[in-house]
Design a protein around this motif. Structure first.
Motif, mmCIF file in Angstrom:
data_model
loop_
_atom_site.group_PDB
_atom_site.id
_atom_site.type_symbol
_atom_site.label_atom_id
_atom_site.label_comp_id
_atom_site.label_asym_id
_atom_site.label_seq_id
_atom_site.Cartn_x
_atom_site.Cartn_y
_atom_site.Cartn_z
ATOM 1 N N PRO A 92 16.012 -11.127 -39.839
ATOM 2 C CA PRO A 92 15.395 -12.466 -39.796
ATOM 3 C C PRO A 92 15.084 -13.021 -41.184
ATOM 4 O O PRO A 92 15.241 -14.224 -41.425
ATOM 5 C CB PRO A 92 14.104 -12.233 -39.003
ATOM 6 N N LEU A 93 14.666 -12.165 -42.113
ATOM 7 C CA LEU A 93 14.296 -12.685 -43.439
ATOM 8 C C LEU A 93 15.529 -12.958 -44.315
ATOM 9 O O LEU A 93 15.390 -13.528 -45.398
ATOM 10 C CB LEU A 93 13.337 -11.715 -44.144
ATOM 11 N N SER A 94 16.713 -12.563 -43.847
ATOM 12 C CA SER A 94 17.931 -12.843 -44.622
ATOM 13 C C SER A 94 18.703 -14.033 -44.075
ATOM 14 O O SER A 94 19.783 -14.352 -44.579
ATOM 15 C CB SER A 94 18.867 -11.625 -44.597
ATOM 16 N N MET A 95 18.180 -14.662 -43.037
ATOM 17 C CA MET A 95 18.906 -15.779 -42.413
ATOM 18 C C MET A 95 18.917 -17.000 -43.331
ATOM 19 O O MET A 95 17.866 -17.443 -43.790
ATOM 20 C CB MET A 95 18.240 -16.184 -41.094
ATOM 21 N N PRO A 96 20.112 -17.549 -43.615
ATOM 22 C CA PRO A 96 20.139 -18.752 -44.445
ATOM 23 C C PRO A 96 19.532 -19.952 -43.729
ATOM 24 O O PRO A 96 19.495 -20.011 -42.505
ATOM 25 C CB PRO A 96 21.633 -18.981 -44.704
ATOM 26 N N LEU A 97 19.076 -20.890 -44.510
ATOM 27 C CA LEU A 97 18.461 -22.099 -43.955
ATOM 28 C C LEU A 97 19.113 -23.306 -44.618
ATOM 29 O O LEU A 97 19.185 -23.370 -45.846
ATOM 30 C CB LEU A 97 16.974 -22.069 -44.294
ATOM 31 N N LYS A 98 19.577 -24.232 -43.797
ATOM 32 C CA LYS A 98 20.220 -25.431 -44.326
ATOM 33 C C LYS A 98 19.154 -26.489 -44.558
ATOM 34 O O LYS A 98 18.314 -26.736 -43.708
ATOM 35 C CB LYS A 98 21.239 -25.894 -43.283
ATOM 36 N N LEU A 99 19.210 -27.099 -45.733
ATOM 37 C CA LEU A 99 18.244 -28.164 -46.043
ATOM 38 C C LEU A 99 19.016 -29.273 -46.753
ATOM 39 O O LEU A 99 19.350 -29.138 -47.931
ATOM 40 C CB LEU A 99 17.133 -27.601 -46.928
ATOM 41 N N GLY A 100 19.324 -30.356 -46.019
ATOM 42 C CA GLY A 100 20.148 -31.413 -46.593
ATOM 43 C C GLY A 100 21.476 -30.827 -47.037
ATOM 44 O O GLY A 100 22.136 -30.102 -46.287
#
Ligand SMILES: Cc1cc2nc3c(=O)[nH]c(=O)nc-3n(C[C@H](O)[C@H](O)[C@H](O)COP(=O)(O)O)c2cc1C
Ligand code: SF4
Length: 489
Positions: A42-50
């Motif tokens: 869970p802590l390695s999951m990428p997050l898209k932001l714009g």
């Protein structure tokens, strides 16, 4: 139990005991038994932001060292700290540290500030962070670095570390008394605020030229942006209604859009606050601080943004939520949530077992303070799922930091977990978690507060108890000398 005698986190033998203690405090804090590692964790999951991706869920929260030259240029200590931010492996470096938009807005004569003469050195700090990150991770893919822009307002000390040169947004009935302001102390005029907005815009443009991915328009910890949010008594365009109290932010954002187009804008926000606290005089003796108690205040108390005016010891997210709507309208989607102020209620922002020299003994088990921040971020995340929220105040979790960090991210209570004091003590913690090595217990920050006591006494900040670099420094003895009379009970 004598006051302040809360069980140490290190005394819990495993997650079950820790969870039992949380339960005994009535805290419903998410906490996983097993912490996963590797790209699917869970802590390695990428997050898209714009148009950006932040490719793990750990951030380094801004941590200043008050260790620049008097002309604002970073020293070797400053560079070392930013290098260690990069070494951490966290993919979001929030602000690095508070960077004043002009010299008289510094909280300390050694605070970083942006000007023509310091711009190249601040760009170098960013490069040093990237270098550290590449050394640790092999590349700088999806590393996002911002710069935190600040004006210290009420807490300006630009020339002399023992003397406030405050610039205030309004006359605050309790803080004016606490800091001994004369009755005729002037408030900042609307023109002064307008000129300051221009300084923010110029600084943002310089930050963009330095290559920062975003700027944080700081609205936390009692500094000017935050103080304006509670300027309910201020007449004119920057006080009164929430619309007016957020005009400062809106005008800065408009200015950045026109002068530094394409630069992302974020906000670090004290989403809750409460009245100032003080050591209980009936339980304080010379050299020993009593437990914190709320300063005397009349009701309704309207000077704490995010507090219930009829009971300001309780938080109330009505106005913070309205601010989120405003931020959404401004295109802001990245918000770092923190709380209150280190100057007048430090147990709320930085839960700790040991108080700084200007603080008080914790009035509650510090885990209650950790939960307060986790809980209010959860409430905001539920109301604003389209925002990327970074949480704060997790350091006190110590050996259970990974278990709680994973659980809150996995359950969607927060997007990214920010790390503050622990970064000074043990910057490699994120990598140790993400790569499955577990925590190095001897390096965990035990919240001794020396990194706050030092700058409060004009000494550069750093982790004196655990970082050999500071332990062996000449300032270590200075700090020991100032701590003696402030010895706690
Ligand atoms: C020595 C020190 C320096 C800090 N510098 C900043 C700063 O420059 N900007 C900021 O927004 N917060 C600053 N903070 C607050 C932290 O970012 C963080 O919110 C706080 O320490 C609580 O998080 P933690 O429990 O992980 O330490 C500082 C805190 C400490 C102790
Ligand atoms: S001085 Fe070190 S151990 Fe103490 S609170 Fe700061 S980072 Fe933690």
């Amino acid at each position: 139990m004598k006051f302040g005698d809360f069980p140490k986190v290190s005394s819990f033998d495993g997650v079950t005991e820790f969870r039992n203690h949380l339960r005994s405090l009535g805290l419903d804090m998410p906490c996983d038994d097993i912490v996963a590692a590797g790209p699917q964790s869970p802590l390695s999951m990428p997050l898209k932001l714009g148009d950006k991706t932040i490719s793990n869920r750990l951030a380094i929260n801004p941590m200043e060292g008050w260790d620049c030259e008097l002309d604002g240029l970073p020293t070797e200590n400053t560079k070392r700290r930013w290098h260690r931010f990069g070494l951490s492996g966290a993919k979001l470096i929030w602000g690095g540290e508070a960077c004043a938009v002009r010299p008289d807005g510094r909280a300390n004569p050694k605070q970083l500030y942006m000007a023509e003469d310091t711009q190249a050195a601040i760009a170098e700090l960013r490069n040093i962070t990237i270098k550290g990150h590449k050394e640790a991770m092999g590349n700088d893919r999806d590393l996002v670095i911002g710069l935190q822009l600040t004006h210290s307002g009420r807490f300006c000390k630009p020339n002399d570390n023992t003397r406030f040169e405050s610039m205030i947004a309004y006359r605050h009935p309790l803080l004016d008394r606490k800091f001994g302001y004369p009755k005729d102390k002037p408030v900042m005029s609307d023109d002064e605020i307008k000129r300051l907005i221009d300084d923010y815009v110029i600084t943002a443009k310089r930050a963009q030229q330095c290559g920062f991915d975003f700027v944080d328009i700081k609205h936390c910890h009692g500094y000017l942006g935050h103080e304006l949010l509670s300027a309910v008594d201020r007449p004119g365009p920057y006080g009164g209604s929430l619309e007016n109290r957020t005009r400062f932010l809106r005008e800065i954002v408009q200015g950045i859009h026109s002068e530094a187009g394409g630069l992302d804008i974020a906000v670090r926000l004290s989403a809750i606050d409460t009245v100032p606290f003080k050591p209980d005089p009936t339980q304080s003796v010379p050299g020993a601080l009593g437990p914190g108690i709320p300063d005397d205040h009349a009701l309704p108390y309207r000077y704490a943004f995010g507090a219930n005016p009829n009971n300001p010891l309780e938080y109330d997210l009505t106005e913070p939520k309205a601010l989120f709507e405003i931020m959404r309208g401004l295109g802001i989607r990245l918000v770092n949530i923190t709380a209150a102020s280190p100057y007048y209620n430090p147990h709320v922002i930085r839960p700790a077992l040991y108080p700084p020299s200007d603080g008080y003994h914790p009035p509650e088990d510090p885990l209650v303070g950790v939960m307060r921040q986790i809980g209010m971020v959860h409430e905001l995340k539920q109301a604003f799922p389209d925002f990327c929220l970074v949480g704060s105040g997790y350091t006190y979790l110590q050996e259970f930091f990974p278990n709680v960090a994973q659980a809150v991210v996995r359950q969607g209570w927060v997007d990214i977990v920010g790390i503050g004091r622990m970064t000074l003590a043990y910057p490699e913690l994120p990598r140790d978690i993400l790569e499955g090595r577990g925590v190095q217990k001897k390096r965990l920050c035990r919240t001794f507060s020396d990194c706050t006591t030092a700058p409060r006494n004009g000494i550069v900040s750093g982790c004196y108890p655990l970082d050999a670099f500071y332990k062996k420094s000449p300032e270590f003895k200075q700090l020991a000398a100032v701590k003696k009379p402030a010895k706690t009970a």
